[in-house]
Write a protein that holds these residues in place. Structure first.
Motif, PDB file in Angstrom:
ATOM      1  N   MET A  17       0.814  -1.214   0.000  1.00 30.70           N
ATOM      2  CA  MET A  17       0.000   0.000   0.000  1.00 30.70           C
ATOM      3  C   MET A  17       0.847   1.263   0.000  1.00 30.70           C
ATOM      4  SD  MET A  17      -2.908   1.425  -0.173  1.00 30.70           S
ATOM      5  CE  MET A  17      -4.027   0.031   0.015  1.00 30.70           C
ATOM      6  N   LEU A  18       1.995   1.210   0.669  1.00 27.41           N
ATOM      7  CA  LEU A  18       2.869   2.380   0.698  1.00 27.41           C
ATOM      8  C   LEU A  18       3.341   2.735  -0.704  1.00 27.41           C
ATOM      9  CD1 LEU A  18       4.385   4.499   2.339  1.00 27.41           C
ATOM     10  CD2 LEU A  18       6.246   2.842   2.644  1.00 27.41           C
ATOM     11  N   ALA A  23       2.965   6.179  -5.519  1.00 26.08           N
ATOM     12  CA  ALA A  23       2.705   6.331  -6.948  1.00 26.08           C
ATOM     13  C   ALA A  23       1.597   7.361  -7.193  1.00 26.08           C
ATOM     14  CB  ALA A  23       2.311   4.988  -7.554  1.00 26.08           C
ATOM     15  N   LEU A  24       0.544   7.301  -6.384  1.00 22.99           N
ATOM     16  CA  LEU A  24      -0.555   8.254  -6.505  1.00 22.99           C
ATOM     17  C   LEU A  24      -0.107   9.673  -6.161  1.00 22.99           C
ATOM     18  CD1 LEU A  24      -3.332   6.034  -4.948  1.00 22.99           C
ATOM     19  CD2 LEU A  24      -3.430   7.021  -7.239  1.00 22.99           C
ATOM     20  N   ARG A  81       2.014   0.942 -12.823  1.00 21.82           N
ATOM     21  CA  ARG A  81       1.790  -0.377 -12.239  1.00 21.82           C
ATOM     22  C   ARG A  81       1.033  -0.279 -10.918  1.00 21.82           C
ATOM     23  NH1 ARG A  81       6.442  -3.975  -9.326  1.00 21.82           N
ATOM     24  NH2 ARG A  81       5.118  -5.683  -8.616  1.00 21.82           N
ATOM     25  N   HIS A  82       1.475   0.607 -10.060  1.00 16.40           N
ATOM     26  CA  HIS A  82       0.889   0.665  -8.723  1.00 16.40           C
ATOM     27  C   HIS A  82      -0.443   1.412  -8.698  1.00 16.40           C
ATOM     28  CE1 HIS A  82       4.188  -1.356  -6.790  1.00 16.40           C
ATOM     29  NE2 HIS A  82       5.045  -0.563  -7.405  1.00 16.40           N
ATOM     30  N   ILE A  83      -0.645   2.375  -9.602  1.00 11.29           N
ATOM     31  CA  ILE A  83      -1.945   3.038  -9.674  1.00 11.29           C
ATOM     32  C   ILE A  83      -3.000   2.064 -10.200  1.00 11.29           C
ATOM     33  CG2 ILE A  83      -3.264   4.770 -10.945  1.00 11.29           C
ATOM     34  CD1 ILE A  83      -0.988   6.684 -10.616  1.00 11.29           C
ATOM     35  N   CYS A  84      -2.652   1.296 -11.228  1.00 13.57           N
ATOM     36  CA  CYS A  84      -3.595   0.330 -11.783  1.00 13.57           C
ATOM     37  C   CYS A  84      -3.971  -0.743 -10.754  1.00 13.57           C
ATOM     38  CB  CYS A  84      -3.002  -0.318 -13.031  1.00 13.57           C
ATOM     39  SG  CYS A  84      -2.914   0.790 -14.452  1.00 13.57           S
TER      40      CYS A  84
END
Length: 288
Positions: A17-18, A23-24, A81-84
Motif C-alpha cells: 500500500m505504501l 505512486a498516486l 503499475r501501482h496506480i492500476c
C-alpha cells in the motif's frame, strides 16, 4: 498478478500500500506539494531563502524535460503499475485484432470527472494497449507546474494543443484525449461521475463564464482524509471498436458533425453494453 478475461486486462496485483500511495502522490499530489512548499517558504523562511525556493521552482518550469530519460521511463512504469493495482483498474478491449499496432488512432476518453485517472491505463507506460506508441493529451497548464510537468511528460502526456495533436499523429502516435476537456467539470453532478473524489464547485452563471474564459474550473476536491489520494474505487475502462473515417485535411462542418454524431452513438452503445459488468446496472449516461 494480471488476469486476462475475454480481452480484458485486470490489474489485481497485490502491491504494498505504501508503494501505491507513493505512486498516486507522484501522479496527483504534486500540485498540493507545490502549494505547501510556497506556503512554507512565504511564511516560515527568511526572504533570501524564500526567493531561492521561488527561483528554483521557476527554473524547474523553464528547463526542458527529457521525455526519453531512463529514470523517467522507470518512474512512469512504477507509477502506472501501482496506480492500476490500487483501485484496481480493469481495461477491456472489445476487439484487440481490430487495431493495427503501427497505425495512429484517436481515442476519446470519457468522462473527465474531477480527474480522468483511468486513462493512465491506456498510456504507453502501462504497456497494455495493442499499439506501438501513444500520447495522452492534457491541459497546457499542467506543463507549467514544477515536478508535475516532469512526471506527466514521462508518463506520456503532452499539451492538448492543435499543434501537438497534429504533430503527434504525424509521428505515428495514437492520441488519447478527453473531448469535453476540463470544461466538463462545469456540468458535473453527484451520482453521474466517478466516485474517486468528493468535490464541491462554486455555483452560478458568472463563475461558470469566468471559468470558461480563464480555462480554470473553481472546483474543490478531496480524497482519503482530505488528501489528494483518491478513494479506492474499482475503475472499469472499455475500449470500443475503431470508427473508420476517410482522411480529409479540410473537412466541412457537416462532415465533422457526422463523425461526431457517430462517436456519440458508439459511446452510448458502449456504455449500455458494459455498465452492468462494471457494476452500474441502473446508471444512465448523460450527454450534454
Amino acid at each position: 498478478m494480471e488476469k486476462v478475461l475475454n480481452g480484458a486486462e485486470e490489474f489485481s496485483e497485490s502491491c504494498n500500500m505504501l508503494k501505491m500511495v507513493l505512486a498516486l502522490a507522484l501522479y496527483l499530489g504534486t500540485i498540493h506539494f507545490n502549494l505547501a512548499l510556497i506556503f512554507f517558504a512565504t511564511f516560515f523562511l527568511p526572504l533570501s531563502k524564500a526567493l531561492l525556493v521561488f527561483g528554483s521552482l521557476l527554473v524547474l518550469v523553464m528547463i526542458p524535460v527529457d521525455e526519453n530519460s531512463m529514470f523517467g521511463r522507470k518512474l512512469s512504469k512504477y507509477i502506472c503499475r501501482h496506480i492500476c493495482s490500487y483501485f484496481p483498474i480493469t481495461l477491456h478491449i472489445e476487439e484487440v485484432e481490430a487495431f493495427r499496432p503501427n497505425q495512429a488512432y484517436v481515442f476519446g476518453y470519457e468522462p473527465h470527472s474531477v480527474n480522468p485517472i483511468g486513462m493512465i491505463a491506456l498510456g504507453h507506460s502501462a504497456g497494455f494497449m495493442p499499439l506501438a506508441k501513444t500520447k495522452l493529451l492534457a491541459s497546457r497548464a499542467i506543463f507549467y507546474i514544477p515536478f508535475m510537468r516532469h512526471t506527466w511528460t514521462w508518463l506520456g502526456f503532452t499539451s492538448v494543443s492543435k499543434k501537438n495533436f497534429i504533430s503527434s499523429l504525424a509521428a505515428g502516435y495514437s492520441c488519447i484525449v478527453v473531448p469535453g476537456g476540463i470544461r466538463e467539470t462545469l456540468f458535473m453532478e453527484p451520482g453521474c461521475e466517478t466516485d474517486t473524489y468528493k468535490w464541491w464547485k462554486a455555483p452560478g452563471k458568472l463563475i461558470q463564464n469566468l471559468a470558461r474564459i480563464l480555462k480554470i474550473t473553481p472546483l474543490f476536491f478531496w480524497g482519503i482524509y482530505g488528501s489528494p489520494i483518491p478513494f479506492k474505487i474499482p475503475l472499469y475502462v472499455v475500449v470500443g471498436r475503431p470508427i473508420k473515417v476517410e482522411k480529409n485535411p479540410q473537412p466541412t462542418m457537416d462532415q465533422v458533425a457526422k463523425v461526431h454524431n457517430q462517436f456519440v452513438d458508439e459511446l452510448q452503445d458502449l456504455f449500455n453494453r458494459h455498465k452492468a459488468q462494471a457494476g452500474y446496472t441502473n446508471l444512465e449516461l448523460k450527454i450534454i
